[in-house]
Motif scaffolding. Structure first.
Motif, PDB file in Angstrom:
ATOM      1  N   ALA A 285      -5.262  -4.716   0.489  1.00 38.79           N
ATOM      2  CA  ALA A 285      -4.029  -5.146  -0.194  1.00 38.79           C
ATOM      3  C   ALA A 285      -4.105  -6.602  -0.618  1.00 38.79           C
ATOM      4  O   ALA A 285      -3.120  -7.332  -0.607  1.00 38.79           O
ATOM      5  CB  ALA A 285      -2.801  -4.907   0.678  1.00 38.79           C
ATOM      6  N   SER A 287      -5.916  -8.889  -3.818  1.00 45.97           N
ATOM      7  CA  SER A 287      -6.789  -8.965  -4.999  1.00 45.97           C
ATOM      8  C   SER A 287      -7.910  -9.956  -4.770  1.00 45.97           C
ATOM      9  O   SER A 287      -9.023  -9.760  -5.241  1.00 45.97           O
ATOM     10  CB  SER A 287      -6.026  -9.441  -6.232  1.00 45.97           C
ATOM     11  OG  SER A 287      -4.865  -8.746  -6.423  1.00 45.97           O
ATOM     12  N   MET A 321      -1.231  -9.551 -12.573  1.00 46.24           N
ATOM     13  CA  MET A 321      -0.864  -8.606 -11.508  1.00 46.24           C
ATOM     14  C   MET A 321       0.092  -7.562 -12.071  1.00 46.24           C
ATOM     15  O   MET A 321       1.310  -7.684 -11.939  1.00 46.24           O
ATOM     16  CB  MET A 321      -0.175  -9.352 -10.380  1.00 46.24           C
ATOM     17  CG  MET A 321      -1.016 -10.445  -9.833  1.00 46.24           C
ATOM     18  SD  MET A 321      -0.901 -10.441  -8.078  1.00 46.24           S
ATOM     19  CE  MET A 321      -2.085 -11.686  -7.680  1.00 46.24           C
ATOM     20  N   THR A 324       1.973  -5.518  -9.387  1.00 44.84           N
ATOM     21  CA  THR A 324       3.036  -6.344  -8.815  1.00 44.84           C
ATOM     22  C   THR A 324       4.219  -6.451  -9.779  1.00 44.84           C
ATOM     23  O   THR A 324       5.378  -6.348  -9.377  1.00 44.84           O
ATOM     24  CB  THR A 324       2.463  -7.750  -8.507  1.00 44.84           C
ATOM     25  OG1 THR A 324       1.443  -7.595  -7.529  1.00 44.84           O
ATOM     26  CG2 THR A 324       3.511  -8.701  -8.007  1.00 44.84           C
ATOM     27  N   THR A 362       2.572 -14.862  -8.277  1.00 44.25           N
ATOM     28  CA  THR A 362       2.338 -14.205  -6.980  1.00 44.25           C
ATOM     29  C   THR A 362       0.914 -14.471  -6.500  1.00 44.25           C
ATOM     30  O   THR A 362      -0.031 -14.296  -7.254  1.00 44.25           O
ATOM     31  CB  THR A 362       2.541 -12.674  -7.120  1.00 44.25           C
ATOM     32  OG1 THR A 362       3.826 -12.437  -7.670  1.00 44.25           O
ATOM     33  CG2 THR A 362       2.441 -11.982  -5.775  1.00 44.25           C
ATOM     34  N   ALA A 363       0.778 -14.893  -5.252  1.00 45.87           N
ATOM     35  CA  ALA A 363      -0.563 -15.131  -4.708  1.00 45.87           C
ATOM     36  C   ALA A 363      -1.255 -13.795  -4.459  1.00 45.87           C
ATOM     37  O   ALA A 363      -0.591 -12.795  -4.196  1.00 45.87           O
ATOM     38  CB  ALA A 363      -0.460 -15.907  -3.403  1.00 45.87           C
ATOM     39  N   SER A 364      -2.607 -13.807  -4.556  1.00 44.37           N
ATOM     40  CA  SER A 364      -3.324 -12.524  -4.453  1.00 44.37           C
ATOM     41  C   SER A 364      -3.641 -12.190  -2.998  1.00 44.37           C
ATOM     42  O   SER A 364      -4.794 -12.009  -2.617  1.00 44.37           O
ATOM     43  CB  SER A 364      -4.593 -12.566  -5.291  1.00 44.37           C
ATOM     44  OG  SER A 364      -5.237 -13.793  -5.134  1.00 44.37           O
ATOM     45  N   ILE A 365      -2.614 -12.147  -2.182  1.00 43.24           N
ATOM     46  CA  ILE A 365      -2.770 -11.845  -0.753  1.00 43.24           C
ATOM     47  C   ILE A 365      -1.757 -10.743  -0.374  1.00 43.24           C
ATOM     48  O   ILE A 365      -0.799 -10.513  -1.121  1.00 43.24           O
ATOM     49  CB  ILE A 365      -2.509 -13.096   0.109  1.00 43.24           C
ATOM     50  CG1 ILE A 365      -1.160 -13.728  -0.263  1.00 43.24           C
ATOM     51  CG2 ILE A 365      -3.617 -14.104  -0.041  1.00 43.24           C
ATOM     52  CD1 ILE A 365      -0.702 -14.764   0.716  1.00 43.24           C
ATOM     53  N   PRO A 366      -1.945 -10.110   0.785  1.00 41.37           N
ATOM     54  CA  PRO A 366      -1.024  -9.017   1.132  1.00 41.37           C
ATOM     55  C   PRO A 366       0.441  -9.457   1.179  1.00 41.37           C
ATOM     56  O   PRO A 366       0.760 -10.568   1.643  1.00 41.37           O
ATOM     57  CB  PRO A 366      -1.492  -8.593   2.532  1.00 41.37           C
ATOM     58  CG  PRO A 366      -2.916  -8.999   2.593  1.00 41.37           C
ATOM     59  CD  PRO A 366      -3.034 -10.233   1.770  1.00 41.37           C
ATOM     60  N   SER A 367       1.285  -8.588   0.667  1.00 39.49           N
ATOM     61  CA  SER A 367       2.746  -8.770   0.705  1.00 39.49           C
ATOM     62  C   SER A 367       3.266  -9.986  -0.038  1.00 39.49           C
ATOM     63  O   SER A 367       4.414 -10.386   0.155  1.00 39.49           O
ATOM     64  CB  SER A 367       3.256  -8.847   2.148  1.00 39.49           C
ATOM     65  OG  SER A 367       3.076  -7.597   2.753  1.00 39.49           O
ATOM     66  N   ALA A 368       2.437 -10.587  -0.889  1.00 42.48           N
ATOM     67  CA  ALA A 368       2.881 -11.805  -1.576  1.00 42.48           C
ATOM     68  C   ALA A 368       4.127 -11.545  -2.433  1.00 42.48           C
ATOM     69  O   ALA A 368       4.982 -12.421  -2.578  1.00 42.48           O
ATOM     70  CB  ALA A 368       1.757 -12.358  -2.431  1.00 42.48           C
ATOM     71  N   SER A 369       4.243 -10.334  -2.983  1.00 42.79           N
ATOM     72  CA  SER A 369       5.409 -10.008  -3.826  1.00 42.79           C
ATOM     73  C   SER A 369       6.716 -10.247  -3.104  1.00 42.79           C
ATOM     74  O   SER A 369       7.715 -10.632  -3.707  1.00 42.79           O
ATOM     75  CB  SER A 369       5.420  -8.530  -4.190  1.00 42.79           C
ATOM     76  OG  SER A 369       4.363  -8.202  -4.979  1.00 42.79           O
ATOM     77  N   ASP A 402       2.049  -1.976  -1.248  1.00 44.41           N
ATOM     78  CA  ASP A 402       1.174  -3.108  -1.558  1.00 44.41           C
ATOM     79  C   ASP A 402      -0.238  -2.622  -1.864  1.00 44.41           C
ATOM     80  O   ASP A 402      -0.898  -3.076  -2.792  1.00 44.41           O
ATOM     81  CB  ASP A 402       1.173  -4.067  -0.355  1.00 44.41           C
ATOM     82  CG  ASP A 402       0.636  -5.443  -0.719  1.00 44.41           C
ATOM     83  OD1 ASP A 402       0.379  -5.669  -1.917  1.00 44.41           O
ATOM     84  OD2 ASP A 402       0.488  -6.287   0.178  1.00 44.41           O
ATOM     85  N   ARG A 405      -0.199  -1.180  -5.374  1.00 49.42           N
ATOM     86  CA  ARG A 405      -0.049  -2.126  -6.488  1.00 49.42           C
ATOM     87  C   ARG A 405      -1.243  -3.060  -6.591  1.00 49.42           C
ATOM     88  O   ARG A 405      -1.647  -3.453  -7.684  1.00 49.42           O
ATOM     89  CB  ARG A 405       1.272  -2.889  -6.404  1.00 49.42           C
ATOM     90  CG  ARG A 405       1.453  -3.792  -5.228  1.00 49.42           C
ATOM     91  CD  ARG A 405       2.810  -4.475  -5.249  1.00 49.42           C
ATOM     92  NE  ARG A 405       2.910  -5.449  -4.193  1.00 49.42           N
ATOM     93  CZ  ARG A 405       3.558  -5.285  -3.034  1.00 49.42           C
ATOM     94  NH1 ARG A 405       4.224  -4.171  -2.814  1.00 49.42           N
ATOM     95  NH2 ARG A 405       3.580  -6.232  -2.126  1.00 49.42           N
ATOM     96  N   THR A 406      -1.880  -3.371  -5.433  1.00 56.01           N
ATOM     97  CA  THR A 406      -3.067  -4.234  -5.482  1.00 56.01           C
ATOM     98  C   THR A 406      -4.211  -3.505  -6.190  1.00 56.01           C
ATOM     99  O   THR A 406      -4.971  -4.122  -6.946  1.00 56.01           O
ATOM    100  CB  THR A 406      -3.492  -4.641  -4.053  1.00 56.01           C
ATOM    101  OG1 THR A 406      -2.364  -5.202  -3.392  1.00 56.01           O
ATOM    102  CG2 THR A 406      -4.606  -5.658  -4.074  1.00 56.01           C
TER     103      THR A 406
END
Ligand code: ASP
Length: 449
Positions: A285, A287, A321, A324, A362-369, A402, A405-406
């Protein structure tokens, strides 16, 4: 015990916290109903009393988590976005490749939000949910015309935007600032380095904050279940189904349109070539975690040269994204339905713009949304308390959405790299079709070392 706990992956701990929160919320409610009369609580008051107790004893932990999330929004956006834009500064990445890439990113993102809004409106994932008891948001909201809202994106004072946590203005300013750094050339390299290093540091801070997620989820979930009852889950599953359906439709429509109709290539070979990257994106999850594998698949299975993959994919991992963006569109509809806000054409237009900008930030890390959903929702009046309710609700199951969407976020970057390579005449169709094995050129070998 502590070691055992931290050895479990974060999403696993979040799921356990979710279950524990539900058990506590429902258990307390049932317990009070059964034994309430002995301690002076009538059965019909049990739900309210259970929710009140949980709010008093666990509420601060839920609030702590939400405060931590809010704390990192401003530095996270500023540093990761400036650092991402600065990557364009490499002369290799400018010119037609850069323009084509950015144009495709923007168009695909707008289509993604539109598909999200369409699914969110037609399937109504939030319609069964009644969350109207938390603050009269619609009353507190000052209506603005669409031009006023768009103008408000341009900050009169970026420092004030930072202080107020005005994220859209910050995204706008950070993009311009990144472009300014590029235009300065070598003299601005120290600033670029500072932002790049700062973005790495703030991503570490984000990881620390996410360690509080299980505690936050436990507290928020127990309160939500105690105050709303178990029926709340039907809507979460509707939301998950809606997100998956919309993402699949997006992939078939947009990738089909670009790869099959425009580039005239078989679509299944794209998914086949990208399988490894999609598996990594789905399981992590993130990017950015998937980026090295995406790079590999794009060059070795899709026939995109290293020079184009290297200039489009890292930037795409930061700013493009589509999954996202689509998710933000659906969440906006979900919140509107749950709280009874009316979305007219002006609201849809502003969500389209905001969700697109937010997906860039949005940062490309888990749950960033999750850090940014409040921005999209605030455009039609959802209050911070209501956002907290939605967060309590979505966070425990966010991982499932997540991951999907990732996968789309990553695949979209590869689609753009493929389209740019093909239209620039630098595409190797034999590699794409699997009739030739990838061999790095001498220059690519140097690049790889
Ligand atoms: N996890 C996503 C990614 O890394 C970002 C998001 O939360 O939507 O691409």
């Amino acid at each position: 015990m502590i070691r055992w706990w931290f050895a479990i992956p974060l999403w696993g701990r979040v799921f356990m916290a979710l279950v524990a929160g539900i058990v506590l919320g429902l258990g307390l409610q049932a317990g009070l109903k059964a034994w309430g009369l002995h301690i002076g609580i009538a059965p019909d008051q049990a739900q309210a009393v259970a929710a009140g107790w949980i709010k008093t004893w666990l509420g601060p932990f839920g609030d702590l988590f939400i405060r931590l999330l809010r704390m990192i929004i401003v530095p996270l956006i500023m540093t990761t976005l400036v650092a991402g834009i600065v990557q364009l500064g490499d002369p290799k990445r400018l010119g037609t490749v850069g323009v084509k890439t950015l144009l495709l990113y923007v168009v695909m993102t707008l289509i993604a939000v539109s598909i999200g809004l369409t699914f969110g409106t037609v399937l109504q994932p939030g319609s069964g949910l009644v969350l109207t008891d938390v603050g009269a948001g619609a009353v507190a909201f000052e209506p603005m015309t669409i031009s006023e809202r768009l103008l408000a994106i341009v900050p009169q004072n970026p420092v004030e935007a930072m202080v107020k946590g005005d994220v859209l203005s910050l995204i706008f300013f950070s993009i311009l600032f990144g472009i300014g750094i590029i235009l300065c050339g070598p003299s601005a390299i120290p600033v670029a380095d500072v932002f790049t290093a700062a973005s790495e540091a703030i991503l570490k801070v984000t990881q620390i904050v996410m360690e509080f997620a299980p505690l936050g989820v436990f507290a928020l979930m127990a309160y939500t279940v105690a105050s709303q009852g178990i029926e709340i889950f039907a809507s979460v599953f509707k939301l998950i189904a809606c997100v998956y359906l919309a993402l699949i439709t997006y992939m078939l429509l947009v990738y089909g349109g670009i790869i099959k109709l425009w580039l005239k290539l078989p679509l299944w070979r794209f998914f086949f070539g990208m399988a490894d990257a999609q598996a990594v994106a789905y399981s992590t999850a993130s990017s950015s975690a998937a980026l090295p594998v995406t790079m590999n698949c794009t060059t070795q299975k899709l026939g995109v040269p290293q020079s184009i993959a290297g200039s489009t994919l890292p930037l795409g991992a930061v700013i493009n994204m589509d999954g996202t963006a689509l998710y933000q569109g659906i969440l906006a509809c979900f919140a509107a339905q749950a709280f009874g806000y009316h979305l007219g054409p002006a609201e849809y237009a502003i969500i389209l713009v905001t969700a697109s900008l937010v997906s860039i930030g949005t940062a490309s890390i888990p749950s960033a949304s999750l850090f940014l959903m409040a921005i999209v929702m605030s455009t039609f009046g959802v209050t911070p308390e209501q956002v907290a309710m939605i967060l309590a609700f979505v966070l425990p199951v966010d991982r499932i959405m997540d991951m999907a969407r990732t996968t789309v976020n990553v695949a979209s970057d590869a689609v753009v790299a493929l389209a740019v390579a093909k239209t620039e005449g630098e595409f190797d169709s034999e590699i794409y079709m699997g009739t030739k094995v990838y061999e790095p050129t001498a220059r690519e070998r140097d690049d790889l070392v």
